[in-house]
Scaffold this motif. Structure first.
Motif, short mmCIF file in Angstrom:
data_model
loop_
_atom_site.label_atom_id
_atom_site.label_comp_id
_atom_site.label_asym_id
_atom_site.label_seq_id
_atom_site.Cartn_x
_atom_site.Cartn_y
_atom_site.Cartn_z
N ILE A 45 36.80 45.18 30.49
CA ILE A 45 37.66 46.21 31.08
C ILE A 45 37.00 46.83 32.30
O ILE A 45 37.65 47.07 33.32
CB ILE A 45 38.03 47.27 30.03
N ARG A 46 35.70 47.06 32.24
CA ARG A 46 35.00 47.63 33.39
C ARG A 46 35.01 46.67 34.58
O ARG A 46 35.06 47.10 35.73
CB ARG A 46 33.57 48.00 33.03
N ASP A 47 34.93 45.36 34.33
CA ASP A 47 34.89 44.36 35.40
C ASP A 47 36.28 44.00 35.92
O ASP A 47 36.40 43.36 36.95
CB ASP A 47 34.20 43.08 34.90
N TYR A 48 37.34 44.38 35.20
CA TYR A 48 38.70 44.05 35.61
C TYR A 48 39.04 44.83 36.87
O TYR A 48 38.85 46.04 36.91
CB TYR A 48 39.68 44.39 34.49
N PRO A 49 39.52 44.14 37.91
CA PRO A 49 39.81 44.86 39.16
C PRO A 49 40.94 45.87 39.00
O PRO A 49 41.96 45.59 38.36
CB PRO A 49 40.21 43.76 40.13
N ARG A 50 40.75 47.04 39.57
CA ARG A 50 41.81 48.07 39.55
C ARG A 50 42.77 47.80 40.69
O ARG A 50 42.38 47.34 41.75
CB ARG A 50 41.21 49.46 39.73
N LYS A 51 44.03 48.14 40.46
CA LYS A 51 45.04 47.92 41.51
C LYS A 51 45.24 49.17 42.30
O LYS A 51 45.07 50.25 41.92
CB LYS A 51 46.35 47.48 40.87
#
Length: 71
Positions: free
Chosen positions: A65-71
């Motif tokens: 979740i921390r590595d998932y890119p934010r939009k």
């Protein structure tokens, strides 16, 4: 995007083992989409028509979740 229906089966005992997890049943209309199990050991996702769950420990989920890119 299709609307998903999510139901949960919560038991009244604490999560002490992976088998005793909270089960979320996810449906896409009337068709089964999959099942998410949240337990002391982590989470498991079982897509429809599959025998095996995909398992993530809580540490793996945190990193993903921390590595998932934010939009």
């Amino acid at each position: 995007m299709a609307v998903k229906k999510v139901s949960v089966d919560i038991t009244s005992h604490p999560l002490s083992r992976e088998e005793n997890g909270v089960v979320f049943k996810v449906r896409n209309g009337s068709a089964r989409f999959g099942e998410l199990v949240v337990s002391k050991g982590g989470i498991r996702w079982k897509p429809k028509n599959k025998q095996d769950h995909h398992h993530m420990s809580w540490g793996e989920l945190d990193r993903a979740i921390r590595d998932y890119p934010r939009k």
